[in-house]
Enzyme design. Structure first.
Site, short mmCIF file in Angstrom:
data_model
loop_
_atom_site.label_atom_id
_atom_site.label_comp_id
_atom_site.label_asym_id
_atom_site.label_seq_id
_atom_site.Cartn_x
_atom_site.Cartn_y
_atom_site.Cartn_z
N HIS A 91 37.92 38.27 34.82
CA HIS A 91 39.51 37.88 35.50
C HIS A 91 39.99 38.16 34.87
CE1 HIS A 91 37.59 36.35 39.54
NE2 HIS A 91 36.60 36.13 38.94
N ASP A 137 48.52 38.69 31.43
CA ASP A 137 46.98 37.80 32.16
C ASP A 137 46.53 39.04 33.07
OD1 ASP A 137 46.96 35.90 34.15
OD2 ASP A 137 49.59 36.26 34.33
P1 ADQ Z 1 44.55 31.61 36.56
O1 ADQ Z 1 44.78 32.02 34.75
O2 ADQ Z 1 44.08 30.31 36.80
O3 ADQ Z 1 43.07 32.54 36.75
P2 ADQ Z 1 46.84 32.98 38.68
O4 ADQ Z 1 45.82 34.38 39.35
O5 ADQ Z 1 47.79 32.93 38.33
O6 ADQ Z 1 46.43 32.00 37.29
O7 ADQ Z 1 45.59 31.84 39.56
C1 ADQ Z 1 46.49 30.27 39.43
C2 ADQ Z 1 46.92 29.60 40.96
O8 ADQ Z 1 46.82 28.32 40.54
C3 ADQ Z 1 47.51 30.54 41.86
O9 ADQ Z 1 46.42 30.24 43.28
C4 ADQ Z 1 48.70 29.05 42.74
O10 ADQ Z 1 48.58 29.25 43.10
C5 ADQ Z 1 48.25 28.49 41.90
N1 ADQ Z 1 48.88 27.19 41.09
C6 ADQ Z 1 49.34 27.84 40.29
N2 ADQ Z 1 50.42 26.37 39.91
C7 ADQ Z 1 50.09 26.26 41.20
C8 ADQ Z 1 50.73 24.24 40.88
N3 ADQ Z 1 52.55 24.33 40.29
N4 ADQ Z 1 51.25 23.48 42.71
C9 ADQ Z 1 49.46 24.69 42.77
N5 ADQ Z 1 48.64 25.46 42.42
C10 ADQ Z 1 49.71 26.54 41.56
C11 ADQ Z 1 42.81 33.59 36.16
C12 ADQ Z 1 43.37 34.59 35.40
C13 ADQ Z 1 44.18 35.32 36.12
C14 ADQ Z 1 43.69 35.87 37.48
C15 ADQ Z 1 42.70 34.67 37.94
C16 ADQ Z 1 42.24 35.57 39.37
O11 ADQ Z 1 44.13 34.19 33.98
O12 ADQ Z 1 45.01 36.84 36.00
O13 ADQ Z 1 44.26 36.64 38.65
O14 ADQ Z 1 41.98 34.36 36.74
O15 ADQ Z 1 41.71 36.51 38.84
#
Ligand code: ADQ
Length: 490
Positions: A169, A381
């Site tokens: 991921h 990311d």
């Molecule tokens: P993450 O680093 O966790 O995931 P991301 O892909 O941005 O990053 O997903 C974060 C999730 O958390 C999103 O679904 C978002 O809605 C939720 N979220 C974030 N802040 C929030 C808040 N304040 N309140 C509620 N919900 C919140 C890892 C990798 C990424 C990759 C994903 C999936 O680091 O690059 O996209 O896995 O493969």
């Protein structure tokens, strides 16, 4: 089709669960999140099994809760028991203090420590033991993410003949970075035990193939195909890139409901018609939040028209709070916000609204829907799902997406987003101004294209493409995925 004909076993560091106690006793439900959304429908269709760590040492009646979960959700769960020491050394240590920064190009934050590496191997072995106990012949085993890179290798050592697939991921680094890792050979060897390796972007896939060629010159790579084939002599490994996504309709329809519309309206009322910029992130130094604040500060300096007219709402979800680097980051953010707000604050206008908490679903959608600009500027990311969620929830098609060129999502969304280099404070400040002053027409035109892209390449297509690349093909799984994707497209 017989539900039990072809099963599916998913392994991830954490089981995707929320367990808590209310007046009716213990409750269990699936956690929210992209991976669960993507895999749950298919897991329940094929009677899947999900293996992972419980994520806490809470004393709940898990046997009973798991049985109840299987009866209501149609797939089963199995836990890998980890001690506090395991979590400290394997998870907080090697996974989060070595692999995480290294794979995000942040070498300065890496700790290379033999003890945590040994423990990483030990815990991967524990996972492999539970998987080996539970797996049936012929079942596809799909392992997720950097915490579990060696599980495939350890399953092969136990003699398992199942098809093994792995999805990363997070980004995969260039050889120049990976070569710093004292155990790079073992790590690559571990990954080469899988039959299929999936990465987020073409760049990650190429980095991996380049690392393999450097470390194992005898491996031949056929790179002309849609999926690279690595020929190890006795067997072949397929390597592909499959950009993860979201359930577009879930966000699109969710953002259109009355409750969200009202919450979005209140949000704007509260900020008195200003343009709102939004950042939503887990607390993590890879997300580039301090640099983002500095870019916003620079925009306020350079473009005084923004003062009193623009507000940055930054929502940060607490994460990895026991790792020292994350505690320091929290303090840094508090300081920068305090300084910028003290510097510019005037007539009831505060430039940055900083919320250190998670948002519930309605509030998250309301923020996506009502903020005119999303400022998503990670230093690196794997994908960044927030960028895609923002587009899907932008039902009025008026949002502008400012996106880091170092997010995996830039490969798909870069053409219609405003791409920035998050290290370039000046350039990001200019992009903020460009977004702020963009015409309605251009906003609509860009957002329409962005939404079409996320709608087309949704999370069901991601699963479908990944399973399509498993050789020999998992016919029934693939069939179910195609069905689900068609339903999603309609
Ligand atoms: P993450 O680093 O966790 O995931 P991301 O892909 O941005 O990053 O997903 C974060 C999730 O958390 C999103 O679904 C978002 O809605 C939720 N979220 C974030 N802040 C929030 C808040 N304040 N309140 C509620 N919900 C919140 C890892 C990798 C990424 C990759 C994903 C999936 O680091 O690059 O996209 O896995 O493969």
């Amino acid at each position: 089709m017989n539900k039990l004909d072809e099963q599916f076993l998913v392994v991830s560091n954490r089981l995707p669960l929320v367990v808590d106690q209310d007046e009716d006793g213990w409750q269990i439900k699936p956690a929210s999140g992209g991976l669960v959304t993507a895999l749950e429908p298919i897991m329940s269709r094929v009677n899947g099994l999900w293996i992972g760590w419980l994520g806490s040492s809470e004393q709940a009646p898990f046997d009973e809760l798991f049985a109840r979960f299987a009866a209501t959700h149609g797939y089963r769960l199995a836990a890998v028991p980890l001690t506090d020491e395991d979590v400290e050394l394997y998870y907080r240590g090697f996974a989060n203090e070595t692999l995480w920064p290294l794979f995000h190009d942040l070498l300065g934050r890496c700790h290379f420590d033999l003890t945590t590496w040994l423990h990483y191997q030990k815990v991967n072995d524990l996972f492999a033991e539970v998987v080996a106990e539970q797996a049936d012949d012929g079942q596809l085993i799909w392992v997720h993410d950097y915490q579990l890179a060696l599980v495939g290798h350890l399953l092969r050592q136990r003699g398992l003949k199942n098809r093994l697939a792995f999805y990363l991921h997070i980004p995969f680094p260039s050889f120049d970075l990976l070569r710093r890792l004292p155990w790079k050979k073992e790590l690559l060897q571990g990954l080469l035990s899988y039959d299929l390796l999936g990465f987020q972007t073409l760049r990650d896939r190429r980095n991996f193939v380049a690392c393999v060629r450097e470390m194992f010159p005898h491996v031949r790579a056929d790179i002309r195909r849609r999926v690279t084939l690595l020929d190890l002599g006795e067997r072949q490994v397929s390597v592909g890139n499959f950009p993860i996504s979201i359930d577009f309709e879930e966000f699109n329809q969710g953002a259109a409901v009355k409750e969200v519309e009202e919450a979005a309206w209140y949000l704007h009322e509260h900020y008195q018609g200003r343009q709102l910029l939004l950042g939503v992130d887990r607390l993590d130094y890879t997300k580039g939040i301090p640099d983002r604040f500095l870019a916003f500060e620079r925009a306020l300096e350079k473009y005084p028209e923004l003062r009193r007219q623009a507000t940055l709402i930054q929502v940060v979800v607490p994460s990895r709070t026991l790792v020292p680097d994350y505690q320091n980051l929290k303090e840094t953010l508090d300081q920068i916000v305090g300084r910028i707000n003290a510097r510019f604050n005037e007539h009831g206008w505060v430039p940055i609204h900083y919320l250190y908490r998670s948002l519930d679903r309605t509030q998250l959608l309301a923020h996506y829907r009502s903020c005119e600009i999303a400022l998503i500027s990670p230093l690196r990311d794997g994908m960044n799902l927030v960028a895609k969620e923002y587009c899907a929830a932008s039902v009025e098609e008026k949002g502008v997406l400012i996106l880091s060129e170092f997010a995996g999502a830039a490969a798909q969304l870069g053409e219609h987003a405003l791409l920035v280099n998050p290290y370039d404070i000046e350039g990001t400040a200019d992009a903020i101004w460009q977004a702020y002053s963009m015409t309605e027409e251009e906003r609509h035109q860009r957002m329409r294209q962005l939404r079409a892209e996320v709608r087309r390449n949704n999370v069901y297509r991601w699963v479908e493409q990944f399973l399509d690349a498993v050789q020999p093909r998992t016919e029934q799984l693939y069939w179910h995925c195609t069905e689900m994707r068609r339903e999603g497209d309609e």
